[in-house]
Design a protein around this motif. Sequence first.
Motif, PDB file in Angstrom:
ATOM      1  N   GLY A 137      92.968  26.760  30.090  1.00  0.00           N
ATOM      2  CA  GLY A 137      91.657  26.541  29.468  1.00  0.00           C
ATOM      3  C   GLY A 137      91.150  25.133  29.707  1.00  0.00           C
ATOM      4  O   GLY A 137      91.921  24.228  30.007  1.00  0.00           O
ATOM      5  N   HIS A 190      83.516  27.756  25.301  1.00  0.00           N
ATOM      6  CA  HIS A 190      84.325  27.883  26.519  1.00  0.00           C
ATOM      7  C   HIS A 190      83.790  29.046  27.339  1.00  0.00           C
ATOM      8  O   HIS A 190      83.454  30.094  26.783  1.00  0.00           O
ATOM      9  CB  HIS A 190      85.798  28.127  26.165  1.00  0.00           C
ATOM     10  CG  HIS A 190      86.720  27.846  27.309  1.00  0.00           C
ATOM     11  ND1 HIS A 190      86.717  28.572  28.475  1.00  0.00           N
ATOM     12  CD2 HIS A 190      87.672  26.899  27.466  1.00  0.00           C
ATOM     13  CE1 HIS A 190      87.627  28.079  29.304  1.00  0.00           C
ATOM     14  NE2 HIS A 190      88.225  27.061  28.716  1.00  0.00           N
ATOM     15  N   LEU A 216      83.642  24.001  29.755  1.00  0.00           N
ATOM     16  CA  LEU A 216      84.041  23.683  28.372  1.00  0.00           C
ATOM     17  C   LEU A 216      83.096  22.634  27.809  1.00  0.00           C
ATOM     18  O   LEU A 216      82.818  21.625  28.469  1.00  0.00           O
ATOM     19  CB  LEU A 216      85.486  23.153  28.338  1.00  0.00           C
ATOM     20  CG  LEU A 216      85.984  22.622  26.986  1.00  0.00           C
ATOM     21  CD1 LEU A 216      86.031  23.721  25.931  1.00  0.00           C
ATOM     22  CD2 LEU A 216      87.378  21.994  27.119  1.00  0.00           C
TER      23      LEU A 216
END
Lengths: 147, 77
Positions: B76, A89, A101
């Motif tokens: 994320g 990441h 990612l």
Amino acid sequence: MKDRKPKNVFRQGAISSEFIGESIAKHQTKTSIGAHNIFLGQVRADKINDKEVVAIEYTAYEDMANAKFHEIREATFEQFELTCMHIYHSIGTVKAGEICLFVFVSSPHRKVVFEALEYIVEEIKAHVPVFGKEIFEDESHQWKVNN
Amino acid sequence: MNISIKYFGLIAEITQCAHETLIFSESSLNELLAQLYIKYPRLKEKEFQVAQDQELISKETVLTGKELALLPPFAGG
């Protein structure tokens, strides 16, 4: 091969296509593998109120994030018959169109890699403390939220 | 006791720092949050979770003195 040690998943800046290519090449010696599956997250140039996102600046609670990535690895190996798994990441600035990612799973057979990859990506999005500052063309920003 | 608190993302923008140590004599997270809301009123409007020693905790959790972190929504991937 299972790797039981916590790793540092973070890479400074974008994940390059060369790095991804080399990762694939390294698996040519692992001839029990019959199927790879790869997820690449790419920074999207979202338009919000007429302003375009030009980059995302990633920060993280790195110790907890690496521990969570490790938990996800362990849980994935428990549930799926994988030969190996790699997660990277980005941290820092990644421009729109670049990769932030990289998840790479490998198994003797194909079905398991489809299921495992989706599981890993969803777990990362839900449980890993990574934060994303979406930077606009005029240098203003907003904070990204996963849905 | 002294409690070390880390702030991230949007939360760190409000507190204007990434880390601080507070002196705290109460017991639960609820009580600490009440203290933080006085210091940083804008925190009240924001969504965040709290981790103690890298594990998410509820507001009723008793604080042990281990590191706390205020975590805004994850982004994320």
